[in-house]
Design a protein around this motif. Structure first.
Motif, PDB file in Angstrom:
ATOM      1  N   PHE A 116      -0.524  -0.382  -4.393  1.00 26.56           N
ATOM      2  CA  PHE A 116      -1.953  -0.111  -4.483  1.00 26.56           C
ATOM      3  C   PHE A 116      -2.309   1.036  -3.545  1.00 26.56           C
ATOM      4  O   PHE A 116      -1.600   1.324  -2.582  1.00 26.56           O
ATOM      5  CB  PHE A 116      -2.794  -1.352  -4.156  1.00 26.56           C
ATOM      6  N   THR A 117      -3.401   1.702  -3.871  1.00 24.24           N
ATOM      7  CA  THR A 117      -3.931   2.740  -2.995  1.00 24.24           C
ATOM      8  C   THR A 117      -5.451   2.708  -3.078  1.00 24.24           C
ATOM      9  O   THR A 117      -6.013   2.282  -4.101  1.00 24.24           O
ATOM     10  CB  THR A 117      -3.386   4.134  -3.376  1.00 24.24           C
ATOM     11  N   ILE A 118      -6.098   3.104  -2.022  1.00 22.98           N
ATOM     12  CA  ILE A 118      -7.560   3.151  -1.951  1.00 22.98           C
ATOM     13  C   ILE A 118      -7.954   4.513  -1.402  1.00 22.98           C
ATOM     14  O   ILE A 118      -7.458   4.919  -0.344  1.00 22.98           O
ATOM     15  CB  ILE A 118      -8.121   2.043  -1.035  1.00 22.98           C
ATOM     16  N   GLY A 119      -8.822   5.249  -2.104  1.00 21.40           N
ATOM     17  CA  GLY A 119      -9.191   6.552  -1.578  1.00 21.40           C
ATOM     18  C   GLY A 119     -10.019   7.380  -2.538  1.00 21.40           C
ATOM     19  O   GLY A 119     -10.368   6.935  -3.645  1.00 21.40           O
TER      20      GLY A 119
ATOM     21  N   ILE B  35     -10.258   1.923  -6.089  1.00 18.02           N
ATOM     22  CA  ILE B  35      -9.224   0.962  -5.726  1.00 18.02           C
ATOM     23  C   ILE B  35      -8.252   0.952  -6.890  1.00 18.02           C
ATOM     24  O   ILE B  35      -8.642   0.673  -8.033  1.00 18.02           O
ATOM     25  CB  ILE B  35      -9.821  -0.442  -5.513  1.00 18.02           C
ATOM     26  N   ASP B  36      -7.005   1.288  -6.625  1.00 19.90           N
ATOM     27  CA  ASP B  36      -6.034   1.473  -7.700  1.00 19.90           C
ATOM     28  C   ASP B  36      -4.833   0.560  -7.467  1.00 19.90           C
ATOM     29  O   ASP B  36      -4.288   0.503  -6.360  1.00 19.90           O
ATOM     30  CB  ASP B  36      -5.586   2.932  -7.738  1.00 19.90           C
ATOM     31  N   ALA B  37      -4.425  -0.162  -8.497  1.00 15.20           N
ATOM     32  CA  ALA B  37      -3.275  -1.074  -8.409  1.00 15.20           C
ATOM     33  C   ALA B  37      -2.321  -0.795  -9.559  1.00 15.20           C
ATOM     34  O   ALA B  37      -2.759  -0.584 -10.694  1.00 15.20           O
ATOM     35  CB  ALA B  37      -3.743  -2.524  -8.453  1.00 15.20           C
ATOM     36  N   GLU B  38      -1.030  -0.802  -9.265  1.00 17.15           N
ATOM     37  CA  GLU B  38      -0.022  -0.477 -10.274  1.00 17.15           C
ATOM     38  C   GLU B  38       1.161  -1.442 -10.167  1.00 17.15           C
ATOM     39  O   GLU B  38       1.544  -1.849  -9.073  1.00 17.15           O
ATOM     40  CB  GLU B  38       0.506   0.957 -10.087  1.00 17.15           C
ATOM     41  N   ILE B  39       1.735  -1.800 -11.318  1.00 25.77           N
ATOM     42  CA  ILE B  39       2.997  -2.532 -11.384  1.00 25.77           C
ATOM     43  C   ILE B  39       3.949  -1.691 -12.221  1.00 25.77           C
ATOM     44  O   ILE B  39       3.725  -1.504 -13.427  1.00 25.77           O
ATOM     45  CB  ILE B  39       2.829  -3.932 -12.009  1.00 25.77           C
ATOM     46  N   ILE B  40       4.985  -1.164 -11.596  1.00 26.20           N
ATOM     47  CA  ILE B  40       5.930  -0.288 -12.290  1.00 26.20           C
ATOM     48  C   ILE B  40       7.272  -1.011 -12.407  1.00 26.20           C
ATOM     49  O   ILE B  40       7.823  -1.479 -11.411  1.00 26.20           O
ATOM     50  CB  ILE B  40       6.106   1.044 -11.541  1.00 26.20           C
ATOM     51  N   GLY B  41       7.780  -1.081 -13.645  1.00 29.81           N
ATOM     52  CA  GLY B  41       9.074  -1.720 -13.874  1.00 29.81           C
ATOM     53  C   GLY B  41       8.992  -3.032 -14.613  1.00 29.81           C
ATOM     54  O   GLY B  41      10.016  -3.654 -14.882  1.00 29.81           O
TER      55      GLY B  41
ATOM     56  N   GLU C 223       0.825  -1.208   0.000  1.00 28.33           N
ATOM     57  CA  GLU C 223       0.000   0.000   0.000  1.00 28.33           C
ATOM     58  C   GLU C 223       0.860   1.260   0.000  1.00 28.33           C
ATOM     59  O   GLU C 223       1.883   1.346   0.675  1.00 28.33           O
ATOM     60  CB  GLU C 223      -0.923   0.023   1.223  1.00 28.33           C
ATOM     61  N   ILE C 224       0.404   2.258  -0.765  1.00 28.09           N
ATOM     62  CA  ILE C 224       0.981   3.591  -0.747  1.00 28.09           C
ATOM     63  C   ILE C 224      -0.163   4.578  -0.516  1.00 28.09           C
ATOM     64  O   ILE C 224      -1.237   4.430  -1.098  1.00 28.09           O
ATOM     65  CB  ILE C 224       1.731   3.901  -2.063  1.00 28.09           C
ATOM     66  N   ARG C 225       0.050   5.540   0.376  1.00 26.32           N
ATOM     67  CA  ARG C 225      -0.979   6.534   0.683  1.00 26.32           C
ATOM     68  C   ARG C 225      -0.508   7.889   0.171  1.00 26.32           C
ATOM     69  O   ARG C 225       0.601   8.319   0.464  1.00 26.32           O
ATOM     70  CB  ARG C 225      -1.272   6.574   2.179  1.00 26.32           C
ATOM     71  N   LEU C 226      -1.375   8.562  -0.560  1.00 26.47           N
ATOM     72  CA  LEU C 226      -0.991   9.738  -1.323  1.00 26.47           C
ATOM     73  C   LEU C 226      -1.793  10.963  -0.908  1.00 26.47           C
ATOM     74  O   LEU C 226      -2.922  10.841  -0.421  1.00 26.47           O
ATOM     75  CB  LEU C 226      -1.225   9.471  -2.817  1.00 26.47           C
ATOM     76  N   PRO C 227      -1.250  12.175  -1.120  1.00 23.96           N
ATOM     77  CA  PRO C 227      -1.999  13.397  -0.807  1.00 23.96           C
ATOM     78  C   PRO C 227      -3.143  13.613  -1.787  1.00 23.96           C
ATOM     79  O   PRO C 227      -3.097  13.139  -2.933  1.00 23.96           O
ATOM     80  CB  PRO C 227      -0.940  14.507  -0.935  1.00 23.96           C
ATOM     81  N   LEU C 228      -4.167  14.330  -1.337  1.00 26.87           N
ATOM     82  CA  LEU C 228      -5.295  14.652  -2.210  1.00 26.87           C
ATOM     83  C   LEU C 228      -4.944  15.767  -3.185  1.00 26.87           C
ATOM     84  O   LEU C 228      -5.490  15.835  -4.287  1.00 26.87           O
ATOM     85  CB  LEU C 228      -6.513  15.072  -1.379  1.00 26.87           C
TER      86      LEU C 228
END
Length: 434
Positions: free
Chosen positions: A102-105, A124-130, A38-43
């Motif tokens: 992933f992040t949820i918000g 609900i957001d999921a990412e694979i980078i690389g 999980e990664i939590r991000l600013p609005l």
């Protein structure tokens, strides 16, 4: 003065929040199995982040963002750009070459509110980078499908390839010529898009536009060898994983950063708002935002409001998921309440759910409240029980009552109550702690 929620924004009340919790818990379980963190991000993000990554000619940037013009800040309309910014800013590629996040918000877009679409919505957001391999595309879509399956929801997967910066210009020229020759049949938005973002004409929902592009050239016929091979491998990967899909040559998604694989999950159960989520590849985005060159990426977002609407349509079966209180303390009188509160707190410290009322309500009223919270046991303590140092413990399912000694400290009494509760639930106290 009475206030109400702003148009396009919505309160999520406690009963409905249970469905949201179910959705989030299922997503977290799936992501854990696939190794996502999980990664939590600013609005709030710099406006330029979205203008550069999503694209100046898109509806989101041109018409839908909530921007504080004097500050150069924007409420995030989607999550991928923010995750990419965080990936670059914190050098996550140094820690691990492939990042699974992933992040949820909440997200924010100024568009017309309708069923399943709000101005503050949640994803609900999921990412694979690389990961550049086609197998990663198939794995990501299989993960989203598994999430929907475990929620008991039915949605159809549609896929397409929109090529890359090498093969897309040739197709774009063909498409521009096609739509400009038929611009009189297009809606006002699509007439504007003809010059700035012609691919968006292909997935316009306007009936006249859909009829106009039925015979438009397909980008699948213009893919370069590398993109064609990638897409063929993605399809084989989906077949190998047992994921059913259909081709949709008109699907392009609404964000400029997508290349190659794009996909959507759709349903027929939400009326006009058929898409419950989607995503694709963005192999140029990380470099565009100042990150390492040639860093591939892919991801998806699922709309939580629409998933909740689908969960609600499942009806009564969800009610079984309403949590129960393990213990309700019915305290009669001030002294009894003063005695019971530390006991209830000690029970909670062991990991059990316990409830108590703060007020001088009658026994009858408190027993009704015990029923409302679906208590497994009710401990009845009044002045006489305190004098005798013996309360009544009622099994709310069997309605059997037994004496419960009040001799000992709150922690000691809680331990004894915990053993009684565990004997019914089959869980030890520590197993109840998440």
């Amino acid at each position: 003065m009475k206030f109400q929620t702003v148009n396009g924004f919505k309160d999520i009340l406690p009963d409905e929040a249970l469905r949201w919790q179910q959705l989030e818990q299922t997503a977290r379980s799936i992501f854990r199995r696939f190794g996502l963190r999980e990664i939590r991000l600013p609005l709030l993000e710099p406006t330029g982040l979205f203008a550069r990554s999503i694209g100046e000619g898109t509806d989101i940037v041109d018409k839908e963002m909530y921007t504080f013009a004097d500050k150069g800040l924007t409420l995030r309309p989607e999550a991928t750009a923010s995750i990419a910014r965080a990936y670059v800013e914190h050098g996550l590629h140094v820690q691990q070459p492939v990042q699974r996040l992933f992040t949820i918000g909440p997200m924010f877009r100024h568009e017309r509110p309708q069923k399943g679409r709000l101005r503050q919505f949640h994803q609900i957001d999921a990412e694979i980078i690389g990961a550049a391999e086609p197998a990663a595309d198939a794995e990501l879509m299989a993960m989203a499908q598994l999430l929907l399956d475990e929620l008991g929801l039915k949605a159809s997967l549609e896929i397409n390839s929109i090529g890359c910066p090498q093969c897309r210009p040739g197709f774009r020229a063909q498409l521009v010529q096609y739509v400009q020759e038929r611009s009189g049949s297009l809606c006002e938005d699509c007439q504007r898009r003809c010059g700035s973002n012609p691919l968006r004409v292909l997935d316009c929902k306007n009936r006249s536009c859909k009829e106009t592009v039925q015979n438009a050239p397909s980008i699948l016929d213009s893919l370069c060898d590398d993109c064609a091979a990638h897409f063929a491998a993605v399809r084989r990967g989906l077949d190998d994983l047992g994921v059913r899909y259909s081709l949709n040559r008109f699907m392009v998604r609404g964000l400029d950063y997508y290349v190659r694989t794009t996909f959507e999950f759709t349903t027929t159960e939400l009326g006009a708002q058929s898409a419950v989520g989607g995503g694709g590849r963005y192999d140029c985005l990380i470099e565009e935002l100042g990150g390492p060159k040639n860093t591939p990426g892919l991801g998806f977002g699922l709309g939580m409001e629409r998933l909740v609407l689908l969960l609600e349509q499942r009806g009564e079966e969800f009610k079984t998921a309403v949590p129960r209180a393990d213990l309700y303390a019915a305290a009669l009188g001030g002294q009894a309440a003063e005695f019971a509160l530390p006991l209830v707190h000690a029970v909670r410290r062991l990991g059990f759910a316990a409830a108590i009322e703060h007020g001088s309500r009658s026994l009858k009223a408190q027993m009704k409240q015990a029923d409302r919270v679906k208590a497994r046991f009710t401990l009845i303590i009044g002045e006489q029980e305190l004098e005798r140092r013996e309360a009544m413990l009622r099994n709310m399912d069997s309605q059997e009552q037994s004496a419960f000694s009040l001799q000992g400290t709150a922690a000691e009494l809680a331990e004894r109550l915990g053993k009684v509760i565990a004997g019914v639930t089959g869980n030890t106290a520590n197993e109840n702690i998440p």
